[in-house]
Motif scaffolding. Structure first.
Motif, PDB file in Angstrom:
ATOM      1  N   VAL A 210       1.215   2.973  -9.781  1.00 44.32           N
ATOM      2  CA  VAL A 210      -0.173   2.681  -9.439  1.00 44.32           C
ATOM      3  C   VAL A 210      -0.493   3.428  -8.154  1.00 44.32           C
ATOM      4  N   HIS A 211      -1.549   4.197  -8.181  1.00 43.22           N
ATOM      5  CA  HIS A 211      -1.918   4.990  -7.018  1.00 43.22           C
ATOM      6  C   HIS A 211      -2.890   4.216  -6.138  1.00 43.22           C
ATOM      7  N   GLY A 212      -2.997   4.662  -4.918  1.00 40.10           N
ATOM      8  CA  GLY A 212      -3.809   3.947  -3.938  1.00 40.10           C
ATOM      9  C   GLY A 212      -5.264   3.795  -4.327  1.00 40.10           C
ATOM     10  N   HIS A 213      -5.777   4.710  -5.163  1.00 34.25           N
ATOM     11  CA  HIS A 213      -7.196   4.623  -5.523  1.00 34.25           C
ATOM     12  C   HIS A 213      -7.460   3.626  -6.646  1.00 34.25           C
ATOM     13  N   ASP A 214      -6.389   3.055  -7.226  1.00 36.66           N
ATOM     14  CA  ASP A 214      -6.548   2.059  -8.290  1.00 36.66           C
ATOM     15  C   ASP A 214      -6.768   0.700  -7.642  1.00 36.66           C
ATOM     16  N   ALA A 215      -8.018   0.276  -7.570  1.00 34.44           N
ATOM     17  CA  ALA A 215      -8.372  -0.960  -6.871  1.00 34.44           C
ATOM     18  C   ALA A 215      -8.509  -2.154  -7.816  1.00 34.44           C
ATOM     19  N   ARG A 216      -8.135  -1.993  -9.084  1.00 37.15           N
ATOM     20  CA  ARG A 216      -8.272  -3.103 -10.027  1.00 37.15           C
ATOM     21  C   ARG A 216      -7.350  -4.253  -9.629  1.00 37.15           C
ATOM     22  N   PRO A 217      -7.831  -5.488  -9.715  1.00 35.96           N
ATOM     23  CA  PRO A 217      -6.934  -6.615  -9.450  1.00 35.96           C
ATOM     24  C   PRO A 217      -5.879  -6.715 -10.540  1.00 35.96           C
TER      25      PRO A 217
ATOM     26  N   GLU B 207      10.643   1.680 -11.128  1.00 33.89           N
ATOM     27  CA  GLU B 207       9.308   1.899 -10.569  1.00 33.89           C
ATOM     28  C   GLU B 207       8.953   0.810  -9.559  1.00 33.89           C
ATOM     29  N   ALA B 208       9.399  -0.423  -9.821  1.00 36.86           N
ATOM     30  CA  ALA B 208       9.164  -1.499  -8.850  1.00 36.86           C
ATOM     31  C   ALA B 208       9.878  -1.200  -7.536  1.00 36.86           C
ATOM     32  N   LEU B 209      11.094  -0.666  -7.605  1.00 37.54           N
ATOM     33  CA  LEU B 209      11.817  -0.314  -6.382  1.00 37.54           C
ATOM     34  C   LEU B 209      11.113   0.817  -5.640  1.00 37.54           C
ATOM     35  N   ARG B 210      10.534   1.747  -6.366  1.00 39.75           N
ATOM     36  CA  ARG B 210       9.760   2.799  -5.709  1.00 39.75           C
ATOM     37  C   ARG B 210       8.532   2.213  -5.023  1.00 39.75           C
ATOM     38  N   TRP B 211       7.897   1.225  -5.670  1.00 38.37           N
ATOM     39  CA  TRP B 211       6.748   0.563  -5.046  1.00 38.37           C
ATOM     40  C   TRP B 211       7.192  -0.114  -3.751  1.00 38.37           C
TER      41      TRP B 211
ATOM     42  N   THR C  13       7.612   2.318  -0.938  1.00 36.71           N
ATOM     43  CA  THR C  13       6.355   2.855  -0.411  1.00 36.71           C
ATOM     44  C   THR C  13       5.548   1.809   0.342  1.00 36.71           C
ATOM     45  N   HIS C  14       5.552   0.552  -0.134  1.00 32.94           N
ATOM     46  CA  HIS C  14       4.565  -0.424   0.343  1.00 32.94           C
ATOM     47  C   HIS C  14       5.122  -1.579   1.161  1.00 32.94           C
ATOM     48  N   ILE C  15       6.433  -1.803   1.152  1.00 32.64           N
ATOM     49  CA  ILE C  15       6.921  -3.079   1.681  1.00 32.64           C
ATOM     50  C   ILE C  15       6.763  -3.194   3.192  1.00 32.64           C
ATOM     51  N   ALA C  16       6.661  -2.093   3.906  1.00 34.26           N
ATOM     52  CA  ALA C  16       6.442  -2.178   5.355  1.00 34.26           C
ATOM     53  C   ALA C  16       5.144  -2.913   5.664  1.00 34.26           C
ATOM     54  N   GLY C  17       4.158  -2.805   4.769  1.00 33.17           N
ATOM     55  CA  GLY C  17       2.896  -3.506   4.965  1.00 33.17           C
ATOM     56  C   GLY C  17       3.000  -5.007   4.768  1.00 33.17           C
TER      57      GLY C  17
ATOM     58  N   GLY D 230       8.361  -5.930   5.746  1.00 35.77           N
ATOM     59  CA  GLY D 230       9.708  -5.601   5.305  1.00 35.77           C
ATOM     60  C   GLY D 230      10.131  -4.210   5.725  1.00 35.77           C
ATOM     61  N   ASP D 231      11.434  -3.970   5.658  1.00 32.96           N
ATOM     62  CA  ASP D 231      12.037  -2.693   6.028  1.00 32.96           C
ATOM     63  C   ASP D 231      12.472  -1.955   4.768  1.00 32.96           C
ATOM     64  N   PRO D 232      11.817  -0.860   4.392  1.00 31.86           N
ATOM     65  CA  PRO D 232      12.202  -0.142   3.169  1.00 31.86           C
ATOM     66  C   PRO D 232      13.584   0.487   3.249  1.00 31.86           C
ATOM     67  N   ALA D 233      14.166   0.550   4.442  1.00 31.50           N
ATOM     68  CA  ALA D 233      15.508   1.093   4.603  1.00 31.50           C
ATOM     69  C   ALA D 233      16.570   0.000   4.571  1.00 31.50           C
TER      70      ALA D 233
END
Length: 410
Positions: free
Chosen positions: A26-33, A142-146, A149-153, A156-159
């Protein structure tokens, strides 16, 4: 509700997928709930043990959703624990209340991510010209890739990511450990009651099951295209295939749809320097004793549990140590008062995840008061979060035992 002072975000859509195709991020421009859907599925075969799920979620194919539970959405860079549920690759969902991560997040100051992935034929059908197999595994990737990319927000620490999973979820982690595309996406792993003998099947065997499935689908939906037929018809064909596969395989554990063998050459290099903990419950196989092939002539779970869990996991532990991983093994011997199942398959789940209301109809807990469950759970959660934080188990107290595995140690 978790009852803990945590922030629970989700459902969050982490990917999208067409039927029988690999997931796309899912890319950042996909704003669908998020749809909040879980993968279409039949009732779990272990409802007699776990009880039925008491929360209801819409079922549908827009199911690549996850939840994030965190003490705070700040910049604290906490350890991250990503949960892959069990269910024989045919039932379950990360969104279920059983897998609420509130207690882990609150007590251990960690971020918990709980993941849906595709199940059954939708996730693991393997048939030339229709589905390549292992789509549920690619969903998890793909969930791990998400997360990366996003868990710092979410604080969380992606490392610093630990994957943990039970049964089918643990088998998934075993495969992800050897998948080159997963390199660097997680740093520690906990495998709970992984029946390693059924980790993956040959492509030829998976294709044979796929042909049985298409034959049964033609009975339920004559002339229909598997790519567009209603999910109800897929599930009906899946039920028939499961029955046929049981007769075909003679195994009480092997699901009709599950992972297909992947190249495993990368395992020994990818686990070097990784922290890994594996383990089992003392009576894991008691959940399956009433099923054909479940225990041969024996009505006791100890022998079948040793054959299905203890010995294969010990062999894996030796391989991991030789490859340069730091490895610990645990054994849980908790037998809840009033339960006929003993230290059965899944009995550790309410000690780690979920809350009182979610587990209130669970037969495997017998008549044990929730306060007792939670007290034992608090100790076990400390072990798990200690491992996620340091690579070594935290506090370990009976009926849980844990030890470091050294080369050539039995």
């Amino acid at each position: 509700m978790t009852g803990f002072a945590v922030v629970r975000s989700g459902p969050v859509r982490y990917a999208v997928a067409e039927r029988f195709a690999r997931p796309r991020p899912v890319h950042g421009h996909d704003a669908r709930p998020s749809s909040g859907e879980i993968c279409p599925q039949l009732p779990s075969r272990l409802e007699a043990v776990m009880g039925p799920p008491l929360d209801r979620h819409p079922q549908g194919e827009d199911c690549l959703n996850l939840t994030v539970t965190t003490p705070a959405r700040d910049t604290a860079a906490r350890p991250v624990m990503v949960w892959f549920h069990g269910g024989g690759f045919s039932s379950g969902a990360g969104l279920m209340d059983w897998y609420d991560g509130g207690a882990l997040a609150y007590e251990g100051d960690v971020v918990v991510v709980s993941v849906n992935y595709r199940l059954g034929a939708l996730g693991y059908l393997c048939l030339d010209g229709l589905a390549e197999g292992n789509l549920g595994l690619y969903d998890q990737l793909e969930a791990l890739r998400w997360v990366n990319t996003h868990i710092a927000g979410y604080g969380g620490d992606p490392a610093d990511v630990t994957v943990f999973g039970q049964s089918a979820g643990a088998l998934s982690i075993r495969l992800l450990m050897g998948l080159p595309e997963a390199r660097g996406l997680f740093h520690r792993a906990i495998l709970q009651s992984a029946p390693l003998a059924i980790t993956a099947r040959s492509r030829a065997d998976a294709a044979a099951v796929g042909r049985i499935f298409t034959e049964r689908l033609a009975v339920h939906a004559p002339g229909a295209d598997p790519r567009t037929v209603a999910p109800a018809a897929l599930l009906a064909a899946q039920r028939d295939t499961a029955l046929a596969h049981r007769e075909r395989s003679g195994s009480p554990l092997e699901p009709p749809f599950g992972p297909v063998e992947t190249a495993d050459a990368a395992l020994d290099t990818q686990v070097r320097g990784m922290d890994i903990m594996y383990g089992w419950n003392a009576d894991d196989m008691s959940a399956f004793l009433g099923e054909k092939g479940g225990a041969g002539e024996s009505s006791e779970p100890i022998g079948p549990t040793r054959q299905m869990y203890t010995e294969p996991l010990a062999a894996l532990g030796q391989r991991l140590v030789r490859a340069g991983a730091r490895v610990h093994a645990y054994r849980l011997a908790w037998r809840p008062a009033g339960s006929e199942f003993g230290a059965t398959h899944c009995v550790e789940l309410p000690l780690l995840l979920g809350f009182r209301a979610a587990w209130r109809h669970s037969s495997m807990l017998g008549d044990t008061p929730w306060d007792e469950v939670d007290a034992l759970g608090r100790a076990m959660r400390a072990t798990w979060t200690g491992f996620a934080r340091t690579g070594r188990p935290g506090t370990v107290a009976p009926p849980l035992t844990c030890r470091e595995i050294l080369a050539s140690q039995p």
